[in-house]
Design an enzyme around this catalytic site. Structure first.
Site: not given
Length: 686
Positions: A170, A265
Site C-alpha cells: 500500500y 478519491d
C-alpha cells in the site's frame, strides 16, 4: 433473462499473477466500521459481495504493526499469529462463493497511535494529521526501515496462512509510510532514502521485491498507488507518479490506482459524476502489462464496459457501488440492470467510518446487518399473516416499506398526497448537485411497479376517517416531517423572536414555490448538507446570500461525508458570504440580530428574507389522531398502527429508508429486547 452481449467483456476471467479472477468486478479495499472488534460482521458483509458476483473482495487497510495504530478507527490488524484466526473468517466467507480474497497490508504514518501509545514514525519529523493530536512523529533510522521490511514480510506470511489470495503493498493516499517516503512534502531526508526520485522510491521497491519473494506462487501481489497527490508542486505530480509506475511496472501482479485526498478519491456525487477518476486512471495501462484496477463510482454497465473496451482499466473497481448493491455483478449477468440499487454518492457509508460505527447506506438498508440480524439484500422472509397493509406517505420510508412488504407477499396500498412519489427526495434531488439522490425514489418505484400485490395511489391525501374506512389490517404512517420556522435547534431552545414574520421561510416554502426577496440570510443550525445547498440554490437564483452558522465551520457534519472540503471552495467562488460562530437572536423588518456564541456581542445585518435551516418536526398529526381512539381502530379492524421514517423521528434519508425496511422485516414477527446478535470478546479462563 439473458445477459446483454455488450457486457460480455465484463465477465471475462483475468489472471492476477498465480491467481485468476472469474470476472472483472473488483471490490477495492475499503473500511466498514467492523474492523478488529466485529470480525463476523465484517466476514458476512464481505461474503455477501462474493455471493453477489464480485470476483475479488478485499479487506480494509490492515495494520501490520503496533507502530501503525489507526485508533479510534476500528480497523483490522495482523500484528501477530493471534490475528490470523480472525482474518481467516474473512477469507473463508469470500472463498465460499468463489471469489478471491485480498488483504491490504498497511503501515500508516498519519495517526498518533492512540491505542498502542507507540511513538509514530515516518521518513521525517512532521506533525501528525489525524485528530490534530499534539504529536510529532520521529524520523526512522536504518533499523526502523529494516524492521518495517521485516514486519511486512511477516504479515505476508500470516496473510497466506489465513487463506488470502492477494496481498497488497500500500503506497497510496498520502497516509501510508511508503507513500510518505515517496513525497517530497513528507520526505526531507538526505540519505539514500531521500532527495532524488530514485532514493525516495527505494523503500517502495524493496518492499515490493520482499513481498513478491515472500508470496512466491502462493498468492498474487497488488500495489495500491496514487499517481497524483493533488497537494501542490512538492507533492507527487502526475508526471512523477507515472515515472514511479514505469520504474516498477512489471514488479507487482496488479496495479490498484487511487486518488488523493480522500474527498477526491471517494468524491460525493454533488461534485463529480460517474467515471470521474478517468483523468488519473487513464494512461496507466500504457506503462505496464499488468492488470490495472481503478474506481469512479461505477454504477452503469455501459460505462463499465466502455472503460474496459477503451483500455482504461482491466478491472472495474468499486467500494461504494458494492456497498449499495452487493449483487450488482450478478444483476448485470442475469440481464436485470433495472434492479441495480445504484450508489447515490451521498457518502453515508464513509460518515459511518468517520464516526467509528458499523457501516450504513442510504440505498441498501441491509448493509451492516448481514451477520447480526441475518438480513440478506436480495432475500426476505415470506409474509407472516394475510394482513393487508395501508401505507400513508410515499417518501423514502414509505417507498421502502412498500417495496419490502410487497417482496414478502403482503397486499400493500401506498397512498401519497402529492402527484409524484419520493417525498422529500423529490424536492431535494432538484437542488444543486443532488440529482443522483432521486434514485432513492426511482429505484423503489421500478421495483414496486413489478409487484401486482402493491397498489400506488397518487393525489390521495387521507384523513383519519379515510384511513378508518379503508379496510386495512395494518396502517403505517410515513407522512414525513416539516422544517420549523422558529429556528429551534441546538442554539435556540425556543422560537427566535420575530420568526413568525412574513419574510421568514424554510426549505419547505422554497419547495412550495415561495417568492424569496433578497438579500437572504440563511441560518443553518442543522449542520448537514441542507444549509449549504439552499444557500447555493438561492445564489443561483440571483440573490445576495449570507450563510450564518453558530458552529466554527460551515456544514460541519459534511466533514464526515467528505462533502465539506469540496463544498467550501464552491461557496466562496459563488460569492456567498460565510459567517461562523454567530447565532440568530432576533428578526425585525429588514434586519436580523446576530450574537457571537462565545462573547454574546451582538450585531445587526440588513436582509430581505431569512431562510431557517434549523430543525424539523414530525408530521405526525394523522398518526396521533388515529392512535388517540383505540376503539375506533378496533372497530375498523386495524390491529396495528405505526409510524416510520421522518414521521417517527426526522433524520437523514438513510435513517428513513432503514426505518421503512426494518418495519417491513419485523411485521408479524417476535422482536426481542436486543434485536441482534452481539459479537463479544472472548475472556477465556479468568
Amino acid at each position: 433473462m439473458a445477459r446483454d452481449p455488450r457486457y460480455d467483456v465484463l465477465f471475462e476471467p483475468v489472471k492476477i499473477g498465480p491467481k485468476t479472477a472469474r470476472n472483472r468486478f473488483y471490490q477495492v479495499p475499503h473500511c466498514n466500521g467492523f474492523g478488529v472488534y466485529m470480525p463476523k460482521g465484517d466476514a458476512a458483509f464481505r461474503g455477501m459481495k462474493a455471493e453477489g458476483g464480485w470476483a475479488v473482495v478485499c479487506t480494509e487497510q490492515c495494520s501490520i504493526h503496533p507502530t501503525s495504530d489507526a485508533s479510534a478507527y476500528p480497523e483490522i490488524r495482523i500484528w501477530n499469529d493471534d490475528d490470523v484466526r480472525q482474518l481467516a473468517i474473512f477469507a473463508d466467507a469470500v472463498h465460499e462463493h468463489g471469489a478471491l480474497a485480498g488483504i491490504q497490508l498497511a503501515h500508516s504514518n498519519a495517526g498518533p497511535n492512540r491505542h498502542t501509545k507507540e511513538i509514530p514514525m515516518g521518513p521525517s519529523v512532521i506533525k501528525q494529521e489525524f485528530y490534530l493530536d499534539p504529536v510529532m512523529n520521529r524520523e526512522m533510522d536504518m533499523k526502523d526501515i529494516a524492521d518495517l521490511r521485516r514486519w511486512h514480510v511477516e504479515a505476508v506470511a500470516r496473510a497466506i496462512s489465513a487463506g488470502f489470495d492477494l496481498v497488497y503493498v500500500y503506497c497510496g493516499h498520502h497516509i501510508t509510510t511508503m507513500a510518505r517516503f515517496l513525497s517530497r512534502l513528507t520526505n526531507h531526508r538526505t540519505d539514500e532514502y531521500g532527495g532524488s526520485l530514485e532514493n525516495r522510491t527505494r523503500l517502495m521497491g524493496e518492499i515490493l521485491e520482499d513481498t513478491k519473494e515472500a508470496a512466491g506462487d502462493k498468492c498474487a501481489v497488488a500495489c495500491r498507488f496514487t499517481p497524483e497527490e493533488n497537494l501542490g508542486p512538492d507533492g507527487i505530480t502526475l508526471e512523477e507518479g507515472h515515472a514511479i509506475i514505469e520504474m516498477f511496472a512489471e514488479l507487482p501482479d496488479l496495479w490498484d490506482i487511487c486518488s488523493n485526498p480522500w474527498p477526491n478519491d471517494s468524491a460525493p456525487s454533488r461534485f463529480d459524476a460517474e467515471a470521474y477518476q478517468e483523468a488519473i486512471n487513464g494512461g496507466v495501462k500504457k506503462l505496464t502489462s499488468k492488470p490495472v484496477v481503478g474506481t469512479g463510482r461505477f454504477t452503469s454497465p455501459d460505462t463499465m464496459a466502455d472503460q474496459i473496451n477503451r483500455g482504461v482499466l482491466d478491472f472495474i473497481g468499486a467500494a461504494r457501488p458494492s456497498i449499495a448493491d452487493p449483487f450488482l455483478p450478478k444483476k448485470i449477468e442475469e440481464g436485470r440492470n433495472e434492479d441495480i440499487r445504484e450508489c447515490i454518492g451521498c457518502n453515508m457509508c464513509i460518515a459511518s467510518e468517520e464516526v467509528h460505527m458499523p457501516i450504513r447506506c442510504t440505498q441498501n438498508p441491509v448493509v451492516g446487518e448481514e451477520h447480526r440480524r441475518a438480513w440478506h439484500p436480495e432475500m426476505i422472509d415470506p409474509k407472516g399473516s394475510e394482513s393487508n397493509v395501508l401505507i400513508v406517505g410515499a417518501g423514502p420510508a414509505g417507498l421502502e416499506a412498500a417495496r419490502a412488504l410487497g417482496q414478502r407477499g403482503y397486499d400493500v396500498h401506498l397512498a401519497e398526497a402529492a402527484g409524484e412519489l419520493g417525498g422529500r427526495v423529490a424536492f431535494e434531488s432538484e437542488l444543486p448537485g443532488l440529482a443522483m439522490w432521486g434514485r432513492v425514489a426511482s429505484y423503489r418505484q421500478i421495483q414496486i411497479e413489478k409487484m401486482k400485490n402493491v397498489e400506488v395511489h397518487l393525489n390521495a391525501e387521507l384523513s383519519a376517517a379515510d384511513v378508518l374506512d379503508y379496510g386495512a389490517d395494518v396502517v403505517v404512517i410515513a407522512t414525513g416531517s416539516s422544517w420549523k420556522k422558529g429556528g429551534e435547534a441546538l442554539h435556540n431552545a425556543v422560537a427566535i423572536p420575530g420568526s413568525d414574520g412574513a419574510n421568514v421561510y424554510t426549505p419547505d416554502d422554497l419547495k412550495n414555490g415561495a417568492k424569496i426577496e433578497g438579500p437572504v440570510i440563511v441560518f443553518d443550525d442543522d449542520h448537514y448538507y441542507m444549509g449549504g445547498v439552499i444557500a447555493q440554490k438561492l445564489r443561483a437564483d440571483g440573490h445576495e446570500v449570507t450563510l450564518v452558522t453558530p458552529l466554527s465551520a460551515i456544514s460541519q457534519w459534511c466533514e464526515y461525508t467528505l462533502e465539506r472540503p469540496r463544498l467550501m471552495p464552491q461557496l466562496l467562488a459563488e460569492g456567498i458570504e460565510l459567517v461562523t460562530e454567530r447565532t440568530l437572536t432576533g428578526i425585525k423588518d429588514g434586519e436580523v440580530e446576530l450574537a457571537n456564541v462565545y462573547s454574546g456581542e451582538s450585531e445587526t445585518r440588513a436582509c430581505g428574507s431569512i431562510m431557517m435551516v434549523a430543525s424539523r418536526r414530525p408530521d405526525d398529526a394523522l398518526y396521533k389522531q388515529l392512535v388517540a381512539d383505540p376503539e375506533a381502530l378496533e372497530k375498523a379492524g386495524i390491529k396495528l398502527c405505526e409510524r416510520i421514517g421522518d414521521c417517527l423521528a426526522p433524520g437523514a434519508i438513510q435513517a428513513a429508508v432503514y426505518s421503512g425496511h426494518r418495519f417491513a422485516r419485523e411485521l408479524d414477527g417476535a422482536i426481542p429486547d436486543v434485536p441482534y446478535i452481539q459479537e463479544r470478546i472472548a475472556l477465556g479462563n479468568l
